[in-house]
Structure formats: C-alpha cells, structure tokens
Design an enzyme around this catalytic site. Structure first.
Site, PDB file in Angstrom:
ATOM      1  N   ASP A 158       0.831  -1.197   0.000  1.00 62.67           N
ATOM      2  CA  ASP A 158       0.000   0.000   0.000  1.00 62.67           C
ATOM      3  C   ASP A 158       0.877   1.263   0.000  1.00 62.67           C
ATOM      4  O   ASP A 158       1.429   1.615   1.015  1.00 62.67           O
ATOM      5  CB  ASP A 158      -0.926  -0.005   1.211  1.00 62.67           C
ATOM      6  N   GLU A 179      12.024   2.351   7.764  1.00 62.57           N
ATOM      7  CA  GLU A 179      11.026   1.464   7.167  1.00 62.57           C
ATOM      8  C   GLU A 179      11.417   1.028   5.762  1.00 62.57           C
ATOM      9  O   GLU A 179      11.208  -0.120   5.380  1.00 62.57           O
ATOM     10  CB  GLU A 179       9.704   2.230   7.126  1.00 62.57           C
TER      11      GLU A 179
END
Length: 619
Positions: free
Chosen positions: A361, A553
């Site tokens: 996403d 991340e």
C-alpha cells in the site's frame, strides 16, 4: 576502559557542540567539531572522534537507566556490524514490544488515529476471561471504554464501527493473568500488523527470542479464531481486510527451530487454526477465490479506507467531482454521506482496499485493478501454504490429520499445491518474456508489469530449474540497484497528480529482499544472493553509521538514502538520541542478512566499501 558519566549533562554537552541541525542526533548533516574530550575511569582524557563514534556515545548515554552510570568505551568504538546486531537484539526488539496490561493500556490507545470522546478497546465477547481482565484494568481510566465484538462480524457492524474506531484486543493468558505481548512494526505504531509479523518473527528467531516469537504466533492465531482472519492490523476498521498468508511459513520456521521445547498438541492446535484460515479466508468462492481456481486479494468494506492521510485521494476525487459537476469539497461531502452514488468510484475503493490487503500500500501495479487480479505473490504464498500443510501432516502426524470431520493426508495437500502450480503456469507464465505476471481474470489476460513480486515463485520453489534460470536472467537486473532490490522496475508515464507511491521504483523494502535472497538460494544462485545481501546490508549499515543508528522502514535503493518524498513518509526516521526500536522487518532483514552473508564480506561492511567496488560491477 569505562566512562563514569552524568547522563543529562553528557547528552546536553554533546548536542550543544555537535548537533548543529537541532535534530537531537549527531549525523553527517551536522557541522560540529566532530571531536569530543571526555575523562575515563582511570582519570585520563580520551577524545572521541567522528560522526559514528560520537553518535554511539550519545546513544550509550541515552540507554543509561539512571542519571549517573557507566559507559563502556568498547561500545562507543564498536564496529558497525556487531554494534547493530547487538543493539537490535538487546534493545530494539524490547522497544517495539507492546502489551495490553494496565501499565501500557493508555500508551496503546492514545494516538492520532483514535477519534471521539473515548479511547476504545474492543474485546471478543466469546473471550470471557479477557473481557473481565480488560474491564478491570480500565476502571481507573475515565476516557477508556471496553466494548465487545460479537462472534459473527457482519459488514454492517464493520461500517458502524467506523464511527467509533478502536483497537482490537489480542491474546490473553488466563494461566499468567496477563495479555500476551506483540511486536509492532515501528515506534509510532501501537498495533500488530499481519505480514510484518512474519518477517519480524524471523528476526526474533535468529536472536533466539523464543517466548516473544511464540507470542506473535499466538496473537496471529487469536485473530483467526476471534476476528475471522489475520488482520491488516488489530484496529476496528481493519476487520474487513486480511494480509498476505504467511502463517504456516512462520509456524514452520518456529517449530523446526524449537520443536524440542514445544508439544505436539501445540502444533496440532496451530495446524487446525491454519486450516481455518485457509478454507474460511482464502478458499471462499466469490470473495478471495476466483472462478479459475486461483486467488485474489479482496478488501471488503465500502468507501475510502480509514487509515489514509488527509488529501490522499484528492486526485481521484477531482476526476469524479468534475464528472458530477461539483466542487472537490462538495463532492467529497456528498459522496461520504451517500447523497452522490458512483459505482465506478465505489469500485475504485474496492480495488484500493484489496491493494492494501496485499501489504503493498500503495503501488501502481495494483491501482484500480487489484480485485480483478490473480497475483503472483498471493498464489505463490498459497502454494507454499498448501505444501507446508502437506509437510506437517507427513512429518509429524503419521500422514493423517483430522479437520472438520475429514481426514487429510499429505497427498491431498500436495495435490492442491500441484493444481495451483499448474494453474499459475497456465495463466501467469509468459513464455515470451520468460517470467510470471499477474493475471486479470476479468479480462482474461496477463498484466505485464515488472514487479519484484514476480520473483516470489523462486521463494516458494514453484519454478522448474529452467524457469528459475530464465527468471534470474531476465528479471533480476530489472529490480537490482546499488542498495538492493527495488519494488518495481522503472515506471514511465506516471500521472503527476497521483501520490508518489511507496511500493514503486525506486523504493526498496525488507520483505522483498528477504524473500528474493531465499529464493535465489533455493535454486543455487548463491553468488547473486550474496551480492544482493551485501548491497542491502551496506545501505542499512551506511545509514546507521551516518545517521545516529537510524534503521528506517524503507530506502530509495537507487540514490541510497532514507530521505524519501513519498506517501506516508518513512517510519523510524524521527527520534531523539537513539532510534525508537528501528523498524521491525528492516531489523529482521539485517539479522537474516548477517546470518547468511559470507564472512569474507563483513570487513567490507564495517569499512562501508561500495558494493560496486566489492563486486566489480553492478548486476
């Protein structure tokens, strides 16, 4: 040698001299002296030099549990490779661990995602002991409400909960009288995420965090039993959405590592739960099982996903606002309240929710088409899921396992896997380009999009030897950059009005690296795997050395930086003094990479030798 220090005083002195950017860290972006004099326990002065060692000193001071304490010089001057390994194992996993006990309840419930007067914790009404536990813990918090989730979760309930969102409780140990802990992806998260948990689990197992890894499996199982699926994350608005199916992969790695510490009854229960997920989530016709026998991601629910940032869909809304001759603001208002109905926009959001269920996403690959696709990644995962079940039944249950009134043998599950393999080769293998592509079952054609997920068949060992060679020869270079594997190949002709999607080129993520390393090893491409491991680890180590231990991340693997201008930012980059646990699957990828990297490359990593120099040329 040791340093006896006053924690606050040392931190203040370091930052005043070295932190010229005001970031509460010491990085290559600072223009300080890069040299700091401090006294040792022997009474003599020692000078700490350079960004890396100064940031280590700052981190070690921040880690002190009392106002005065001892800092080991060996930790300040520790080589990067061993330091990162030690910090992840001894500190970062703990920083990312949460539980629902009373002392941590508000920490989990209080965040920007909560709306309304109350902080809500939803507990399954069938889990009576957990409900009693949570109600007792919440009594002293006037703004906390404990509410129940019924056994049968309807679409109407999920829609209603959007007006009063909350966190969903996880497993509770009646024996210990405590909630079972879980590991979140990054410091700003308070919830457990689906596929993140598998990769985090691999890191925990490498670091021999037996109890925490087991707790993660228990919490995943709890979600299947009480919420019907492994959720995107344990929030109320995720009840309609699952995540990539890694449960048996996690279970297999864990059990094979610790089977001397686990009973067969424990394994029996977990296999039974995995079958619940397989049949009820993935093999339900019309939802995630398509008419051709393959699977799709499908996020149920209506309207725009709740977790998106303000303005995320404005480029899409503008198109439909123009169609309905309304201003952007008025259209959004009328669509949300149901005054304007547009089936095309409804379908766009179904595709968007399905894309989010995939874990990617967001990505151009799945935009406005996800629910119509039999994806390579999902069907590869289910192929492995079926083979895992067959392996468990054959290896540990005398080739017979009872589920829902039926006795299954390993042959039954190998047949399921082989049938899926045949369908994937028929629908997804492109003989001209020698690779796998997602298949659009609605328009009955492949979607020729270059994505790192096209390499998943290497990981699940679905390919023939020749197909593996063709994949590596034709696809690997498409995604390989200086810092590792990019999520997709270079995408041309993108609309400037759409958000910069974080699962597109040039962004690289830990799960793709880990799956592709293992996939290459499966087929004997050891040199290619070693090079990709080195490239990714070099980027992690370089970033940690230059930016105060930072483990983010994701990365731009082309320009080799954590500084990205992309949707949702980059979790793990904002902290004071010391990273707030790094990022779960990036931590795990580092641990896995170090475990598998040939020792001859460790010296190069410590010296940050450019991967193009180490390997003479790029792939």
């Amino acid at each position: 040698m040791k340093l006896f220090v006053n924690k606050t005083k040392l931190i203040d002195q370091l930052l005043k001299q070295e932190d010229t950017t005001g970031s509460f860290t010491i990085t290559v972006d600072d223009n300080g002296k890069k040299s700091f004099k401090i006294q040792t326990d022997k009474g003599n002065d020692i000078i700490i030099k350079g960004t890396y060692h100064l940031s280590n000193l700052l981190q070690e001071a921040a880690l002190l549990k009392s106002e005065t304490g001892i800092i080991e010089i060996k930790h300040v001057k520790e080589e990067p490779v061993s330091r990162l390994s030690r910090i992840i194992k001894d500190f970062y996993w703990d920083k990312l661990t949460r539980n629902f006990d009373k002392g941590n309840l508000l920490k989990i419930l209080e965040d920007e995602k909560m709306k309304g007067e109350f902080l809500r914790l939803y507990v399954p009404e069938t889990d009576k002991y957990a409900l009693e536990f949570h109600k007792k813990n919440a009594t002293e918090f006037k703004n906390v409400k404990i509410e129940t989730i019924p056994e049968n979760i309807s679409k109407e309930l999920i829609t209603a909960l959007n007006k009063k969102p909350g966190i969903l409780s996880l497993a509770y140990s009646r024996e210990k009288g405590l909630s079972i802990p879980f590991v979140v992806p990054g410091g700003r998260f308070n919830e457990m995420y689906g596929w993140d948990s598998y990769f985090i689990g691999l890191g925990l197992i490498i670091d021999d965090k037996f109890e925490l890894a087991q707790a993660m499996i228990d919490n995943l199982e709890y979600q299947i039993i009480h919420y019907g699926k492994i959720l995107n994350a344990n929030r109320s608005y995720y009840l309609s959405r699952s995540q990539p199916p890694f449960f048996t992969s996690f279970l297999k790695t864990f059990y094979e590592t610790y089977k001397n510490r686990i009973t067969i009854n424990w394994l029996t229960q977990k296999i039974n739960t995995s079958l619940i997920e397989y049949f009820n989530v993935w093999m339900t016709e019309g939802i995630r099982l398509t008419p051709n026998g393959l699977n799709r991601y499908f996020g149920e629910g209506t309207g725009a996903p709740s977790e998106t940032e303000q303005g995320h869909f404005d480029a899409i809304y503008k198109i439909f606002a123009k169609k309905h001759r309304l201003s952007l603001t008025e259209f959004k208002k009328q669509y949300k309240t149901g005054k304007v109905i547009d089936q095309d926009l409804d379908m766009y959001f179904i595709h968007d929710r399905s894309m989010r269920e995939s874990g990617h996403d967001t990505t151009t690959r799945l935009d406005n088409c996800s629910a119509d696709l039999n994806t390579v990644d999902l069907n590869s995962l289910l192929f492995k899921y079926e083979n895992d079940i067959a392996y468990f039944i054959k290896t540990y249950f005398n080739d017979a396992f009872s589920y829902n009134g039926k006795i299954y043998s390993s042959k039954d599950w190998f047949e399921k896997a082989n049938n899926r393999k045949a369908l994937m080769i028929h629908f997804m293998w492109n003989d001209k380009n020698k690779c796998f592509y997602d298949y659009n079952y609605k328009n009955k054609r492949q979607q020729p999009f270059n994505s790192a997920t096209n390499l998943y068949p290497l990981w699940c060992q679905l390919c023939s030897t020749q197909q593996a060679k063709d994949l590596v020869k034709g696809q690997l270079a498409t995604f390989t950059y200086k810092g590792g594997i990019a999520s997709t190949g270079l995408i041309k002709n993108l609309s400037k009005n759409m958000p910069n999607r974080q699962w597109d080129y040039p962004y690289g993520w830990a799960p793709h690296q880990m799956l592709i390393w293992e996939g290459l090893n499966n087929y004997g491409f050891i040199n290619e795997s070693q090079e990709l491991i080195y490239r990714w680890l070099w980027l992690i180590v370089k970033t940690a050395v230059e930016y105060n231990g930072l483990i983010p991340e994701k990365f731009n693997v082309n320009t080799c930086t954590h500084k990205v201008n992309v949707e949702y930012g980059n979790v793990g980059t904002n902290f004071k003094y010391i990273p707030d646990g790094g990022f779960g699957w990036t931590n795990a990828s580092y641990k896995m990479g170090i475990k598998h990297l040939n020792s001859k490359y460790i010296k190069h990593l410590n010296e940050l030798v450019d991967p193009d120099i180490v390997f003479k040329k790029s792939l």
